[in-house]
Design a protein around this motif. Structure first.
Motif, PDB file in Angstrom:
ATOM      1  N   LEU A  48     -17.031  40.637 -21.973  1.00  0.00           N
ATOM      2  CA  LEU A  48     -17.721  41.442 -22.992  1.00  0.00           C
ATOM      3  C   LEU A  48     -17.589  42.927 -22.657  1.00  0.00           C
ATOM      4  CD1 LEU A  48     -19.644  41.448 -25.514  1.00  0.00           C
ATOM      5  CD2 LEU A  48     -21.549  41.474 -23.880  1.00  0.00           C
ATOM      6  N   LEU A  49     -17.700  43.265 -21.383  1.00  0.00           N
ATOM      7  CA  LEU A  49     -17.574  44.675 -20.988  1.00  0.00           C
ATOM      8  C   LEU A  49     -16.137  45.161 -21.178  1.00  0.00           C
ATOM      9  CD1 LEU A  49     -19.918  44.797 -17.869  1.00  0.00           C
ATOM     10  CD2 LEU A  49     -20.342  45.680 -20.162  1.00  0.00           C
ATOM     11  N   GLU A  50     -15.170  44.304 -20.880  1.00  0.00           N
ATOM     12  CA  GLU A  50     -13.761  44.678 -21.130  1.00  0.00           C
ATOM     13  C   GLU A  50     -13.538  44.925 -22.622  1.00  0.00           C
ATOM     14  OE1 GLU A  50     -11.141  42.413 -17.714  1.00  0.00           O
ATOM     15  OE2 GLU A  50     -12.055  41.180 -19.270  1.00  0.00           O
ATOM     16  N   ALA A  51     -14.085  44.035 -23.445  1.00  0.00           N
ATOM     17  CA  ALA A  51     -13.905  44.170 -24.898  1.00  0.00           C
ATOM     18  C   ALA A  51     -14.610  45.421 -25.416  1.00  0.00           C
ATOM     19  CB  ALA A  51     -14.446  42.926 -25.609  1.00  0.00           C
ATOM     20  N   THR A  52     -15.747  45.745 -24.809  1.00  0.00           N
ATOM     21  CA  THR A  52     -16.506  46.944 -25.193  1.00  0.00           C
ATOM     22  C   THR A  52     -15.677  48.196 -24.901  1.00  0.00           C
ATOM     23  OG1 THR A  52     -18.549  45.769 -24.639  1.00  0.00           O
ATOM     24  CG2 THR A  52     -18.708  48.164 -24.859  1.00  0.00           C
ATOM     25  N   ALA A  53     -15.093  48.238 -23.701  1.00  0.00           N
ATOM     26  CA  ALA A  53     -14.271  49.395 -23.308  1.00  0.00           C
ATOM     27  C   ALA A  53     -13.036  49.498 -24.204  1.00  0.00           C
ATOM     28  CB  ALA A  53     -13.859  49.260 -21.845  1.00  0.00           C
ATOM     29  N   ARG A  54     -12.471  48.332 -24.521  1.00  0.00           N
ATOM     30  CA  ARG A  54     -11.274  48.297 -25.367  1.00  0.00           C
ATOM     31  C   ARG A  54     -11.616  48.832 -26.753  1.00  0.00           C
ATOM     32  NH1 ARG A  54      -9.869  42.965 -24.032  1.00  0.00           N
ATOM     33  NH2 ARG A  54     -10.861  42.196 -25.916  1.00  0.00           N
ATOM     34  N   TYR A  55     -12.760  48.419 -27.273  1.00  0.00           N
ATOM     35  CA  TYR A  55     -13.160  48.843 -28.621  1.00  0.00           C
ATOM     36  C   TYR A  55     -13.425  50.348 -28.661  1.00  0.00           C
ATOM     37  CZ  TYR A  55     -15.754  49.339 -32.949  1.00  0.00           C
ATOM     38  OH  TYR A  55     -16.170  49.758 -34.192  1.00  0.00           O
ATOM     39  N   LYS A  80      -9.985  48.664 -14.283  1.00  0.00           N
ATOM     40  CA  LYS A  80      -8.893  49.069 -15.177  1.00  0.00           C
ATOM     41  C   LYS A  80      -9.440  49.833 -16.387  1.00  0.00           C
ATOM     42  CE  LYS A  80      -6.410  44.911 -13.968  1.00  0.00           C
ATOM     43  NZ  LYS A  80      -6.460  43.493 -14.285  1.00  0.00           N
ATOM     44  N   TRP A  81     -10.718  49.627 -16.661  1.00  0.00           N
ATOM     45  CA  TRP A  81     -11.299  50.174 -17.897  1.00  0.00           C
ATOM     46  C   TRP A  81     -12.299  51.297 -17.645  1.00  0.00           C
ATOM     47  CZ3 TRP A  81      -9.074  48.386 -22.198  1.00  0.00           C
ATOM     48  CH2 TRP A  81      -8.419  47.137 -22.118  1.00  0.00           C
ATOM     49  N   MET A  82     -12.958  51.268 -16.491  1.00  0.00           N
ATOM     50  CA  MET A  82     -14.069  52.198 -16.265  1.00  0.00           C
ATOM     51  C   MET A  82     -14.388  52.244 -14.771  1.00  0.00           C
ATOM     52  SD  MET A  82     -17.041  49.600 -17.625  1.00  0.00           S
ATOM     53  CE  MET A  82     -16.021  48.627 -18.734  1.00  0.00           C
ATOM     54  N   PRO A  83     -15.097  53.293 -14.318  1.00  0.00           N
ATOM     55  CA  PRO A  83     -15.557  53.265 -12.931  1.00  0.00           C
ATOM     56  C   PRO A  83     -16.449  52.039 -12.730  1.00  0.00           C
ATOM     57  CG  PRO A  83     -15.897  55.442 -13.914  1.00  0.00           C
ATOM     58  CD  PRO A  83     -15.503  54.521 -15.025  1.00  0.00           C
ATOM     59  N   ALA A  84     -16.171  51.285 -11.670  1.00  0.00           N
ATOM     60  CA  ALA A  84     -16.948  50.059 -11.439  1.00  0.00           C
ATOM     61  C   ALA A  84     -17.214  49.891  -9.952  1.00  0.00           C
ATOM     62  CB  ALA A  84     -16.188  48.854 -11.975  1.00  0.00           C
ATOM     63  N   THR A 198     -14.691  37.531 -27.528  1.00  0.00           N
ATOM     64  CA  THR A 198     -13.768  38.514 -26.942  1.00  0.00           C
ATOM     65  C   THR A 198     -12.321  38.067 -27.136  1.00  0.00           C
ATOM     66  OG1 THR A 198     -13.904  37.467 -24.772  1.00  0.00           O
ATOM     67  CG2 THR A 198     -15.445  39.265 -25.212  1.00  0.00           C
ATOM     68  N   ILE A 199     -12.137  36.857 -27.677  1.00  0.00           N
ATOM     69  CA  ILE A 199     -10.786  36.365 -27.971  1.00  0.00           C
ATOM     70  C   ILE A 199     -10.360  36.834 -29.369  1.00  0.00           C
ATOM     71  CG2 ILE A 199      -9.336  34.287 -28.269  1.00  0.00           C
ATOM     72  CD1 ILE A 199     -10.279  34.650 -25.361  1.00  0.00           C
ATOM     73  N   SER A 200     -11.243  36.574 -30.355  1.00  0.00           N
ATOM     74  CA  SER A 200     -10.907  36.988 -31.734  1.00  0.00           C
ATOM     75  C   SER A 200     -11.406  38.398 -32.042  1.00  0.00           C
ATOM     76  CB  SER A 200     -11.555  36.016 -32.717  1.00  0.00           C
ATOM     77  OG  SER A 200     -12.972  36.128 -32.645  1.00  0.00           O
ATOM     78  N   ASN A 201     -12.255  38.935 -31.134  1.00  0.00           N
ATOM     79  CA  ASN A 201     -12.896  40.246 -31.320  1.00  0.00           C
ATOM     80  C   ASN A 201     -13.957  40.253 -32.412  1.00  0.00           C
ATOM     81  OD1 ASN A 201     -12.158  41.990 -29.287  1.00  0.00           O
ATOM     82  ND2 ASN A 201     -10.169  42.395 -30.226  1.00  0.00           N
ATOM     83  N   ASP A 202     -14.301  39.083 -32.955  1.00  0.00           N
ATOM     84  CA  ASP A 202     -15.389  39.028 -33.942  1.00  0.00           C
ATOM     85  C   ASP A 202     -16.688  39.517 -33.282  1.00  0.00           C
ATOM     86  OD1 ASP A 202     -13.978  38.065 -36.092  1.00  0.00           O
ATOM     87  OD2 ASP A 202     -14.252  35.963 -35.531  1.00  0.00           O
ATOM     88  N   GLY A 203     -17.397  40.363 -33.992  1.00  0.00           N
ATOM     89  CA  GLY A 203     -18.718  40.806 -33.526  1.00  0.00           C
ATOM     90  C   GLY A 203     -18.703  41.915 -32.491  1.00  0.00           C
TER      91      GLY A 203
END
Lengths: 221, 122
Positions: A48-55, A80-84, A198-203
């Motif tokens: 979910l966090l990866e998808a959030t950063a991607r969006y 890869k997406w944010m400081p973690a 996070t697969i279809s990106n719905d929602g």
């Protein structure tokens, strides 16, 4: 032998809650919304966090503190997406504020719009500990069963939102979003319900907009 | 299982409280918990039995009182018991309710004895 009684009527976690309130206030001053993600292991918090950063694709500065009993695999994925920063609890079942504070200062990312705390996968213990978050979000995946809000009431009572993850699997699993919502709202009538995949990106867009709306509301009060 | 960390927090509070009474030994620790406290009484007792002696309180015994979950209606102000986690006002059927008890672990009181009387008995 006389026993003297000393009365207290004091919440055992009162000191911890006061410190958490201080951490929250400091982050508010910096314009950071702290989001504490609670769920069972494997519900898809990291995805979910990866998808959030991607969006958002850089629209908001974000960072994550990720709690696990062992390994830094999630922090590596998210880096890869944010400081973690990985918070390894060494076996403990939940995060507490001192570990979160150490992780926050180790981030060294400067003020961010959203600081996510991915709690240890566990719907029981983390619900009792205030980590200085502004928002608590329970993530419930469709593979876990829709009875979890009723079975783990504290996690849902203390959350402002319930993300129903893995909705792409709904045709294959006996999970009713309505049933989970009904149970969650009996416990927490004001809980926001956000179905995602996070697969279809719905929602994902709705989830990200929810976070933005919450941030606007918090920063304007 | 976070009962150990909660008992550590409890023992810190007990120490602070007993220090206000001077040189005493703590013999009783009374707490209140409820359905949304997120603790298991049996696990609390085990954690307490393990940790109290390490906090210089080997005489201390833990007494747990279980209280119901109570909430106050945000609409009409009625305080009622919440059964089966259904947050619904029994008077006006509103659902916005503020929990008033049963969601924390409350250190209610401690029982202490002066060190001197302990010395006389032993």
């Amino acid at each position: 032998m006389t026993v003297h009684t000393i009365h207290a009527s004091r919440d055992v976690l009162a000191d911890a809650k006061l410190k958490a309130a201080g951490f929250r206030e400091q982050r508010t001053q910096e314009g950071t919304v702290v989001v504490n993600l609670l769920s069972s292991p494997g519900s898809g918090k990291t995805s979910l966090l990866e998808a959030t950063a991607r969006y958002w694709n850089g629209r908001h500065k974000i960072a994550t503190l990720v709690g696990d009993l062992a390994t830094d695999r999630d922090a590596q994925r998210l880096a890869k997406w944010m400081p973690a920063v990985q918070l390894s609890t060494g076996g403990a079942c939940h995060l507490e504020l001192p570990l979160v504070e150490r992780g926050f200062y180790a981030l060294g990312s400067g003020p961010v719009s959203f600081l996510f705390i991915e709690n240890v996968g566990n719907l029981v213990c983390p619900s009792s500990h205030d980590l200085g978050e502004h928002l608590r979000v329970a993530v419930l995946s469709t593979t876990e069963g829709d009875d979890k809000p009723a079975k783990y009431p504290k996690a849902f009572r203390t959350s402002q939102a319930m993300v129903v993850s893995k909705i792409d699997l709904l045709p294959h699993v006996p999970f009713s979003v309505d049933a989970a919502t009904t149970d969650a709202r009996a416990i927490q009538p004001e809980i926001a319900v956000l179905p995602t995949s996070t697969i279809s990106n719905d929602g994902i867009a709705t989830w990200c907009e929810f976070l933005e709306t919450q941030r606007s509301a918090l920063m304007n009060t | 299982m976070h009962e150990y960390s909660l008992v550590r927090a409890l023992l810190r509070e007990v120490k602070k409280l007993s220090a206000t009474a001077g040189d005493v030994i703590v013999t009783q620790v009374r707490i209140q918990i409820g359905p949304l406290s997120g603790v298991e009484p049996e696990l609390l007792l085990t954690a307490f039995a393990n940790l109290a002696p390490k906090s210089s309180m080997p005489e201390a015994e833990l007494f747990i009182e279980e209280v119901p979950l109570m909430a106050e209606c945000s609409e009409c102000g009625t305080e009622c018991e919440i059964v089966k986690y259904r947050f619904l006002c029994t008077q006006c059927y509103a659902t916005r309710m503020r929990v008033t008890s049963g969601d924390t672990m409350l250190l209610e009181s401690i029982g202490v004895q002066p060190l001197s009387s302990e010395a006389q008995v032993s």
